[in-house]
Design an enzyme around this catalytic site. Sequence first.
Site, PDB file in Angstrom:
ATOM      1  CG  ASP A 200      -1.736  -1.259   1.338  1.00 15.33           C
ATOM      2  OD1 ASP A 200      -2.289  -1.703   0.326  1.00 15.33           O
ATOM      3  OD2 ASP A 200      -1.780  -1.831   2.444  1.00 15.33           O
TER       4      ASP A 200
ATOM      5  CE  LYS B 226       2.829  -2.444  -4.537  1.00 13.03           C
ATOM      6  NZ  LYS B 226       2.423  -2.205  -3.150  1.00 13.03           N
TER       7      LYS B 226
ATOM      8  N   GLY C 137      -4.434  -4.171  -4.468  1.00 17.16           N
ATOM      9  CA  GLY C 137      -5.393  -3.157  -4.890  1.00 17.16           C
ATOM     10  C   GLY C 137      -4.660  -1.876  -5.187  1.00 17.16           C
ATOM     11  CG  HIS C 138      -1.918  -1.268  -7.867  1.00 14.46           C
ATOM     12  ND1 HIS C 138      -1.167  -1.209  -6.732  1.00 14.46           N
ATOM     13  CD2 HIS C 138      -1.316  -2.168  -8.659  1.00 14.46           C
ATOM     14  CE1 HIS C 138      -0.159  -2.054  -6.833  1.00 14.46           C
ATOM     15  NE2 HIS C 138      -0.233  -2.651  -7.994  1.00 14.46           N
TER      16      HIS C 138
ATOM     17  CD  GLN D  76       0.331  -9.103  -2.690  1.00 10.23           C
ATOM     18  OE1 GLN D  76       1.092  -9.758  -3.362  1.00 10.23           O
ATOM     19  NE2 GLN D  76      -0.937  -8.956  -3.001  1.00 10.23           N
TER      20      GLN D  76
HETATM   21  P1  GDP Z   1      -0.609   0.543  -3.751  1.00 11.58           P
HETATM   22  O1  GDP Z   1      -1.298  -0.778  -3.640  1.00 11.58           O
HETATM   23  O2  GDP Z   1       0.828   0.461  -3.341  1.00 11.58           O
HETATM   24  O3  GDP Z   1      -0.817   1.210  -5.069  1.00 11.58           O
HETATM   25  O4  GDP Z   1      -1.260   1.496  -2.683  1.00 11.58           O
HETATM   26  P2  GDP Z   1      -2.811   1.891  -2.513  1.00 11.58           P
HETATM   27  O5  GDP Z   1      -3.401   2.201  -3.818  1.00 11.58           O
HETATM   28  O6  GDP Z   1      -3.494   0.903  -1.647  1.00 11.58           O
HETATM   29  O7  GDP Z   1      -2.679   3.182  -1.619  1.00 11.58           O
HETATM   30  C1  GDP Z   1      -2.172   4.291  -2.081  1.00 11.58           C
HETATM   31  C2  GDP Z   1      -3.181   5.403  -1.849  1.00 11.58           C
HETATM   32  O8  GDP Z   1      -2.474   6.578  -1.590  1.00 11.58           O
HETATM   33  C3  GDP Z   1      -4.050   5.685  -3.056  1.00 11.58           C
HETATM   34  O9  GDP Z   1      -5.301   6.112  -2.633  1.00 11.58           O
HETATM   35  C4  GDP Z   1      -3.279   6.815  -3.748  1.00 11.58           C
HETATM   36  O10 GDP Z   1      -4.109   7.646  -4.533  1.00 11.58           O
HETATM   37  C5  GDP Z   1      -2.757   7.557  -2.584  1.00 11.58           C
HETATM   38  N1  GDP Z   1      -1.487   8.238  -2.812  1.00 11.58           N
HETATM   39  C6  GDP Z   1      -0.438   7.836  -3.572  1.00 11.58           C
HETATM   40  N2  GDP Z   1       0.565   8.727  -3.481  1.00 11.58           N
HETATM   41  C7  GDP Z   1       0.143   9.696  -2.635  1.00 11.58           C
HETATM   42  C8  GDP Z   1       0.748  10.879  -2.112  1.00 11.58           C
HETATM   43  O11 GDP Z   1       1.880  11.216  -2.391  1.00 11.58           O
HETATM   44  N3  GDP Z   1      -0.010  11.615  -1.240  1.00 11.58           N
HETATM   45  C9  GDP Z   1      -1.253  11.269  -0.872  1.00 11.58           C
HETATM   46  N4  GDP Z   1      -1.891  12.043  -0.011  1.00 11.58           N
HETATM   47  N5  GDP Z   1      -1.862  10.167  -1.349  1.00 11.58           N
HETATM   48  C10 GDP Z   1      -1.163   9.390  -2.209  1.00 11.58           C
END
Ligand code: GDP
Length: 437
Positions: free
Chosen positions: A15, A18, A42-43, A223
């Site tokens: 999370d 990515k 979940g992206h 992950q």
């Molecule tokens: P992933 O599985 O690694 O892609 O992570 P998730 O999608 O579960 O969580 C990332 C969340 O953080 C998403 O809602 C993104 O839109 C948000 N996000 C990503 N980069 C940033 C950032 O620099 N700042 C903020 N506030 N939110 C971010």
Amino acid sequence: MTKTNIAVLGAQWGDEGKGKIVDMLTPHFAAVARYQGGHNAGHTVYVDGKKFVLHLIPSGILHAGVTCVIGNGVVIDPQALFKEVDELRQLGIDVDGRLMVSEKAHIILPYHRELDVLSEARRGERKIGTTSRGIGPAYEDKIGRRGIRVCDLLGDRNALAEEVRENVSARNRIIRESTLDWKPLFDQVVADGERMRPWVGDVSLFLHRLIKEGKPVMFEGAQATLLDIDHGTYPFVTSSNASVGGVCTGLGLPPRAIGGVLGVAKAYTTRVGEGPLPTELSGELADRLRESGQEYGASTGRPRRCGWFDAVVVRYSARINGLDAVALTKLDVLDGLPEVLICTGYRTSSGTITEFPADLRLLAGAEAIYERMPGWTSPTKGATRFEDLPGEAQRYVRKLEELTGVACAIISTGSDRRETIVKGGSLVESWLEGVPG
Ligand code: GDP
């Protein structure tokens, strides 16, 4: 386009954001390839204020002209895949001709979900906190050499019938409360195979040819390193190799195909599910990070556990993956905090340790050792140049680089694509050199 194939993977417990990093780098690549995991990932990506949540298909699909690949290291629930394809279609994105699924990928069968729930219930207090989507049991069948692969759905029907029958009778021996009939399941997987058929191919060969033609590929991890089956906080891990080794085994590519490795790390730490989190916070500060970072699972909605940045963890990740650079995300979430802490080691019953241990019992009563730094009052939110960050935030980033031994080439300051800093002179800039974004 860049000439370098890069792997983008999680450097903490997942999370990390990515999705956004992969999404913003995608225009520089001809293909994006997922190498492990299942639809438990979940992206979340925001494009022009529109929210997209992708579980199985690489988020590269949001960019026209980019081919998206699901490697043999991924386990596929056909229903989850079709749902995602249908949702994308509704948003005006057609996957046909742009999606390739490995013929060697293993299939998640409906009863794998039941086995997942059952095995968590049996673990009781020691439960792992899985997403109960059948991913672990599908990998168990793969390693147990009784799994069913995509190519099996498309080949000899009699052989497939035999395999399904044997698997279902094994299932019926484990779950005694109900008896499953193999025939409807067989009919289902045959139909699933037919729907997948146009997308199925030899992923290794496809990527090999693409790379030979000088077309760059991005390898997308799901992950993260601390959830890796071998190098993560076992047993509180996922069932696949989320770290860089998974690229080779999960796509059928040699190590030299990987030209660079970018680790994605949050400016603090979160994790879902059970298992150690040495910098975990509770109370007001944890709530503050959870709310401003919107730390709720994209797949399950579960609140995430939150803590300070753990430099021991990211340094460990750098070693396991050979990280060339870090994309530091969510720096803006720390805006306004009077003080920011960074963990540099753990005080345990057997003394102070500064390298991440294999035996989690060492971490059970461990106390994090912190370096404290002043926070910043003016916002980092939306910044696109490092020089525009408040001085304290710049010093915080530099301290993270010093403690982890890896440069933060990308700094994300918001969820939108545009809210990003690509540091001048960084390795990532050279990867992307001369390429319009
Ligand atoms: P992933 O599985 O690694 O892609 O992570 P998730 O999608 O579960 O969580 C990332 C969340 O953080 C998403 O809602 C993104 O839109 C948000 N996000 C990503 N980069 C940033 C950032 O620099 N700042 C903020 N506030 N939110 C971010």
